[in-house]
Design a protein around this motif. Structure first.
Motif, PDB file in Angstrom:
ATOM      1  N   ARG A  83     -13.649  54.969 -71.294  1.00 29.29           N
ATOM      2  CA  ARG A  83     -14.868  55.563 -70.717  1.00 29.29           C
ATOM      3  C   ARG A  83     -14.739  55.711 -69.201  1.00 29.29           C
ATOM      4  N   MET A  84     -14.104  54.733 -68.554  1.00 32.47           N
ATOM      5  CA  MET A  84     -13.906  54.826 -67.104  1.00 32.47           C
ATOM      6  C   MET A  84     -12.986  56.001 -66.764  1.00 32.47           C
ATOM      7  N   ARG A  85     -11.905  56.161 -67.551  1.00 27.49           N
ATOM      8  CA  ARG A  85     -11.000  57.302 -67.320  1.00 27.49           C
ATOM      9  C   ARG A  85     -11.734  58.628 -67.519  1.00 27.49           C
ATOM     10  N   SER A  86     -12.564  58.668 -68.538  1.00 24.50           N
ATOM     11  CA  SER A  86     -13.319  59.889 -68.820  1.00 24.50           C
ATOM     12  C   SER A  86     -14.272  60.211 -67.669  1.00 24.50           C
ATOM     13  N   LYS A  87     -14.981  59.202 -67.160  1.00 30.38           N
ATOM     14  CA  LYS A  87     -15.891  59.416 -66.027  1.00 30.38           C
ATOM     15  C   LYS A  87     -15.131  59.850 -64.783  1.00 30.38           C
ATOM     16  N   GLN A  88     -13.969  59.208 -64.540  1.00 27.76           N
ATOM     17  CA  GLN A  88     -13.163  59.559 -63.370  1.00 27.76           C
ATOM     18  C   GLN A  88     -12.676  61.003 -63.474  1.00 27.76           C
ATOM     19  N   LYS A  89     -12.266  61.397 -64.659  1.00 30.73           N
ATOM     20  CA  LYS A  89     -11.792  62.764 -64.866  1.00 30.73           C
ATOM     21  C   LYS A  89     -12.932  63.759 -64.616  1.00 30.73           C
ATOM     22  N   ALA A  90     -14.128  63.435 -65.092  1.00 33.35           N
ATOM     23  CA  ALA A  90     -15.280  64.308 -64.871  1.00 33.35           C
ATOM     24  C   ALA A  90     -15.612  64.405 -63.382  1.00 33.35           C
ATOM     25  N   MET A  91     -15.529  63.261 -62.668  1.00 33.66           N
ATOM     26  CA  MET A  91     -15.808  63.275 -61.231  1.00 33.66           C
ATOM     27  C   MET A  91     -14.757  64.090 -60.484  1.00 33.66           C
ATOM     28  N   ASP A  92     -13.489  63.940 -60.857  1.00 31.36           N
ATOM     29  CA  ASP A  92     -12.417  64.707 -60.223  1.00 31.36           C
ATOM     30  C   ASP A  92     -12.614  66.202 -60.457  1.00 31.36           C
ATOM     31  N   THR A  93     -12.982  66.550 -61.671  1.00 37.21           N
ATOM     32  CA  THR A  93     -13.214  67.958 -61.997  1.00 37.21           C
ATOM     33  C   THR A  93     -14.369  68.519 -61.186  1.00 37.21           C
ATOM     34  N   GLN A  94     -15.455  67.740 -61.054  1.00 39.32           N
ATOM     35  CA  GLN A  94     -16.609  68.199 -60.284  1.00 39.32           C
ATOM     36  C   GLN A  94     -16.246  68.358 -58.811  1.00 39.32           C
ATOM     37  N   GLN A  95     -15.451  67.440 -58.295  1.00 38.35           N
ATOM     38  CA  GLN A  95     -15.012  67.538 -56.902  1.00 38.35           C
ATOM     39  C   GLN A  95     -14.175  68.800 -56.700  1.00 38.35           C
ATOM     40  N   ARG A  96     -13.292  69.092 -57.636  1.00 41.04           N
ATOM     41  CA  ARG A  96     -12.466  70.297 -57.546  1.00 41.04           C
ATOM     42  C   ARG A  96     -13.340  71.555 -57.621  1.00 41.04           C
ATOM     43  N   VAL A  97     -14.353  71.526 -58.466  1.00 37.72           N
ATOM     44  CA  VAL A  97     -15.282  72.667 -58.568  1.00 37.72           C
ATOM     45  C   VAL A  97     -15.971  72.893 -57.227  1.00 37.72           C
ATOM     46  N   ASN A  98     -16.424  71.813 -56.603  1.00 41.27           N
ATOM     47  CA  ASN A  98     -17.099  71.933 -55.301  1.00 41.27           C
ATOM     48  C   ASN A  98     -16.153  72.493 -54.234  1.00 41.27           C
ATOM     49  N   GLN A  99     -14.910  72.015 -54.227  1.00 41.65           N
ATOM     50  CA  GLN A  99     -13.930  72.527 -53.263  1.00 41.65           C
ATOM     51  C   GLN A  99     -13.702  74.018 -53.469  1.00 41.65           C
ATOM     52  N   LEU A 100     -13.557  74.427 -54.721  1.00 38.88           N
ATOM     53  CA  LEU A 100     -13.315  75.839 -55.009  1.00 38.88           C
ATOM     54  C   LEU A 100     -14.516  76.704 -54.633  1.00 38.88           C
ATOM     55  N   LYS A 101     -15.723  76.169 -54.832  1.00 40.48           N
ATOM     56  CA  LYS A 101     -16.929  76.919 -54.434  1.00 40.48           C
ATOM     57  C   LYS A 101     -16.946  77.125 -52.919  1.00 40.48           C
ATOM     58  N   GLU A 102     -16.632  76.059 -52.171  1.00 38.61           N
ATOM     59  CA  GLU A 102     -16.608  76.169 -50.704  1.00 38.61           C
ATOM     60  C   GLU A 102     -15.547  77.179 -50.259  1.00 38.61           C
ATOM     61  N   GLU A 103     -14.374  77.101 -50.859  1.00 41.17           N
ATOM     62  CA  GLU A 103     -13.311  78.033 -50.506  1.00 41.17           C
ATOM     63  C   GLU A 103     -13.729  79.470 -50.833  1.00 41.17           C
ATOM     64  N   ASN A 104     -14.379  79.642 -51.961  1.00 42.18           N
ATOM     65  CA  ASN A 104     -14.845  80.967 -52.359  1.00 42.18           C
ATOM     66  C   ASN A 104     -15.852  81.521 -51.353  1.00 42.18           C
ATOM     67  N   GLU A 105     -16.769  80.662 -50.881  1.00 40.38           N
ATOM     68  CA  GLU A 105     -17.762  81.104 -49.890  1.00 40.38           C
ATOM     69  C   GLU A 105     -17.061  81.504 -48.583  1.00 40.38           C
ATOM     70  N   ARG A 106     -16.067  80.699 -48.148  1.00 42.98           N
ATOM     71  CA  ARG A 106     -15.322  81.041 -46.926  1.00 42.98           C
ATOM     72  C   ARG A 106     -14.608  82.378 -47.089  1.00 42.98           C
ATOM     73  N   LEU A 107     -13.989  82.577 -48.231  1.00 43.33           N
ATOM     74  CA  LEU A 107     -13.260  83.822 -48.462  1.00 43.33           C
ATOM     75  C   LEU A 107     -14.202  85.027 -48.520  1.00 43.33           C
ATOM     76  N   GLU A 108     -15.365  84.849 -49.125  1.00 40.23           N
ATOM     77  CA  GLU A 108     -16.335  85.953 -49.173  1.00 40.23           C
ATOM     78  C   GLU A 108     -16.823  86.304 -47.771  1.00 40.23           C
ATOM     79  N   ALA A 109     -17.048  85.279 -46.924  1.00 46.31           N
ATOM     80  CA  ALA A 109     -17.457  85.537 -45.538  1.00 46.31           C
ATOM     81  C   ALA A 109     -16.344  86.273 -44.792  1.00 46.31           C
ATOM     82  N   LYS A 110     -15.105  85.889 -45.041  1.00 43.19           N
ATOM     83  CA  LYS A 110     -13.977  86.555 -44.393  1.00 43.19           C
ATOM     84  C   LYS A 110     -13.884  88.010 -44.856  1.00 43.19           C
ATOM     85  N   ILE A 111     -14.134  88.254 -46.116  1.00 40.85           N
ATOM     86  CA  ILE A 111     -14.124  89.632 -46.635  1.00 40.85           C
ATOM     87  C   ILE A 111     -15.177  90.474 -45.929  1.00 40.85           C
TER      88      ILE A 111
END
Length: 154
Positions: A83-111
């Motif tokens: 269960r701890m591994r599963s929670k950690q994996k979910a947290m890592d995935t959510q963190q990656r989603v947030n990073q990608l969203k931020e990068e996407n916003e930066r790229l859209e502003a650059k466009i």
């Protein structure tokens, strides 16, 4: 093209209705009636699966044994770890989603910025090209050979 006809057998079911069958169907039905039915040895076993030798559940009195408690503790630790591994994996995935969203916003502003810059540069280019076209005068007309020659035309 016709199929070879098989002799028909007429039989009556228990309601008195006549049923016409081919000999092949009658033979298949007779074979099915001769196949023994499989019945589980322990009808209380879950899922109809037979337990492997050595894996049979012991009586409930064994719940008090040290071996049972050790197995339960190991299983509880394994479940907790899973269960701890599963929670950690979910947290890592959510963190990656947030990073990608931020990068996407930066790229859209650059466009947007680059699109504005392109538009400005296009306008400057068109204005410069228009100015060049206005400054270029049409070439002077060449003298015609049919025009009168000055100096008397001798």
């Amino acid at each position: 093209m016709s199929r070879p006809s098989q002799p028909k057998i007429t039989s009556s079911d228990h309601h008195g209705v006549s049923v016409i069958q081919s000999q092949a169907h009658a033979a298949a039905a007779a074979l099915l009636q001769q196949v023994p039915q499989l019945v589980p040895a322990h009808p209380s076993s879950a899922g109809g699966k037979a337990a492997a030798p050595g894996k049979m559940k012991k009586a409930s009195a064994d719940k008090e044994s040290d071996e049972y408690r050790q197995r339960r503790e190991r299983n509880n630790l394994a479940v907790k770890k899973s269960r701890m591994r599963s929670k950690q994996k979910a947290m890592d995935t959510q963190q990656r989603v947030n990073q990608l969203k931020e990068e996407n916003e930066r790229l859209e502003a650059k466009i947007k910025l680059l699109s504005k810059e392109l538009s400005v540069l296009k306008d400057l280019f068109l204005e410069h090209a228009h100015n060049l076209a206005d400054n270029v005068q049409p070439p002077a007309a060449a003298p015609d050979d049919t025009s009168p020659i000055p100096n008397g035309g001798q």
